[in-house]
Design an enzyme around this catalytic site. Structure first.
Site, mmCIF file in Angstrom:
data_model
loop_
_atom_site.group_PDB
_atom_site.id
_atom_site.type_symbol
_atom_site.label_atom_id
_atom_site.label_comp_id
_atom_site.label_asym_id
_atom_site.label_seq_id
_atom_site.Cartn_x
_atom_site.Cartn_y
_atom_site.Cartn_z
ATOM 1 N N SER A 178 1.964 -3.169 1.189
ATOM 2 C CA SER A 178 0.595 -3.067 0.706
ATOM 3 C C SER A 178 0.135 -1.607 0.730
ATOM 4 C CB SER A 178 -0.306 -3.966 1.557
ATOM 5 O OG SER A 178 -1.574 -4.127 1.003
ATOM 6 N N ARG A 248 -13.934 -10.203 5.437
ATOM 7 C CA ARG A 248 -12.624 -10.664 5.895
ATOM 8 C C ARG A 248 -12.224 -11.967 5.203
ATOM 9 N NH1 ARG A 248 -7.705 -9.234 7.362
ATOM 10 N NH2 ARG A 248 -6.785 -10.559 8.956
ATOM 11 N N ASP A 346 2.570 -13.307 -5.260
ATOM 12 C CA ASP A 346 1.598 -12.260 -4.921
ATOM 13 C C ASP A 346 0.857 -11.840 -6.185
ATOM 14 O OD1 ASP A 346 0.155 -10.090 -4.037
ATOM 15 O OD2 ASP A 346 1.847 -9.044 -3.136
ATOM 16 N N HIS A 379 0.290 -12.487 -1.117
ATOM 17 C CA HIS A 379 0.479 -11.123 -0.630
ATOM 18 C C HIS A 379 0.942 -11.100 0.828
ATOM 19 C CE1 HIS A 379 0.071 -6.831 -0.559
ATOM 20 N NE2 HIS A 379 -0.900 -6.838 0.320
ATOM 21 N N ASP A 380 0.538 -12.088 1.613
ATOM 22 C CA ASP A 380 0.936 -12.139 3.019
ATOM 23 C C ASP A 380 2.433 -12.325 3.221
ATOM 24 O OD1 ASP A 380 -1.328 -11.578 4.407
ATOM 25 O OD2 ASP A 380 -1.801 -13.627 4.977
#
Length: 415
Positions: A178, A248, A346, A379-380
């Site tokens: 990232s 968040r 992602d 994305h994680d």
């Protein structure tokens, strides 16, 4: 119930302690200001070779810090391990396990039997490196909104100055996911003679407009919280926790895929077999999960740091910065071997972005590898699919794809 310490001991770097270094000279920033003093928080793992030629710099993403591997000597009350499953609920909160522990250590992707791994908290951070919550030498109070606007390039110049103070002038590799991958690209462009290899995971040459939009919403959530007070909340006894929590939540949803959310939560209710007809309380498991993420995050992260780092990664655009709009031109002086890893699900940092980088480098005859891993977590994945990334990275770094059985790393991503 198994002991989490025993389960995670294999391949561990052991207990790690964050250290601090004050840079002797100001850091020149893209905004035109000089920043001084600058303190850098860092950790190291492995042994530095006599020739100092085995150094890997690991760069963290937006909410990371210097504690990348091992067990913290003084564990924080809240875990800094991000990821869909790597949360406080995995039993590691009290251990202070590093955010990329599954990738750093003996026999792991960044093998500390071979490499000396360095991890820093980046400029603008709130975990020991100088940022908006640090004292402004002109006033003695926290900088707040008076902290200069920073870029990814500024972060890298700070890392370069820090490594110089350690006597390290060349890197065997720069690696990160990232925002960490963005830093790796900056290293290869700014200091082409100082970097042998780049490992950029789930990263991009420029955040796509949808990503810019989501980051803008997250920042607005913070700035519209009355407790933010224009960024001058440090001495008020209040913090913009409500806005930070929403930021968040927004960010966390963008890090995941629709499939991952559906598989993990579906439309399952949290507290009962039927709806309770409530507006204010969470009804669904996904709502409860996001609130948990928000509540945990605000306890360990500074709202102004979130604003500054989010802005920095949205400014990042290699073609604009170095190529007059051309990505290929911006990469023309890169001499490092490059490994790009992307994940099929992602959508925030999509494989197409890594493909553009691979094509730009390959079209100029530069050594580049590009891998797309089919995985559902969005994305994680760069934090969760450690076992599948490991053989790719090890081979790229000239190591056997699998370490000896005695050195094998535990798979920390699984439930």
């Amino acid at each position: 119930m198994s002991d989490p310490v025993s389960a995670l001991t294999a391949g561990s770097v052991g207990t790690a302690e964050t250290r601090y270094l004050d840079l002797p000279k100001p850091v020149r920033l893209d905004c035109g200001r000089d920043l001084h003093p600058v303190r850098v928080a860092y950790e190291t793992y492995g042994t530095l070779s006599p020739r100092r030629d085995n150094v890997i710099l690991v760069c963290h993403a937006l909410s990371g810090d210097a504690h990348a591997a091992g067990f913290a000597k003084s564990p924080p009350p809240e875990s800094t391990r991000d990821g869909f499953r790597a949360t406080d609920r995995d039993g590691t909160a009290g251990l202070g396990l590093g955010w990329w522990d599954g990738m750093i250590g003996p026999g792991k992707a960044f093998d500390t039997d071979r490499f000396f791994v360095v991890s820093t908290n980046l400029l603008g951070g709130c975990r020991g490196t100088t940022g908006p919550s640090s004292p402004d030498p002109a006033t003695g109070s926290p900088y707040g909104p008076d902290f200069p606007v920073i870029t990814v390039a500024d972060m890298v110049r700070t890392e370069r100055a820090f490594l110089h103070e350690l006597g390290i002038e060349r890197l065997a590799a720069v690696a990160g996911g990232s925002l960490g991958g963005m830093q790796a690209f900056e290293w290869a462009i700014q200091f082409p003679d100082a970097v042998d290899a780049v490992v950029a995971i789930a990263s991009t040459h420029a955040l796509q407009p949808q990503g810019v939009a989501w980051n803008s919403i997250a920042r607005d959530a913070i700035m519209r919280d009355p407790a933010w007070q224009g960024g001058r909340y440090y001495d008020t006894g209040l913090t913009p926790d409500a806005g930070m929590g929403v930021a968040r939540m927004v960010g966390h949803v963008t890090y995941l895929s629709a499939v991952a959310l559906s598989d993990k939560f579906g439309r399952r209710l949290q507290f009962s077999d039927d709806i309770r007809y409530t507006i204010t309380e969470p009804e669904f498991q996904i709502e409860s999960y996001l609130r948990y993420q928000a509540d945990s995050f605000v306890k360990r992260f500074d709202a102004n740091t979130y604003l500054y780092l989010s802005r920095a990664l949205t400014y990042f655009d290699l073609g604009r910065q170095y190529g007059a709009g051309s990505l290929a031109r911006s990469l023309a002086d890169v001499s490092a071997r490059t490994l790009l890893i992307a994940f099929s699900s992602d959508w925030l940092y999509p494989p197409s972005a890594s493909r553009e980088i691979a094509d730009a480098l390959g079209g100029q005859g530069k050594p580049v590898e590009f891998h797309v891993i089919e995985a559902p977590y969005g994305h994680d994945c760069f934090l969760l699919e450690e076992a599948r990334q490991t053989p790719i990275i090890r081979e790229f770094l000239g190591l056997p794809a699998e370490a000896d059985a005695d050195d094998g790393a535990a798979d920390l991503a699984g439930e």
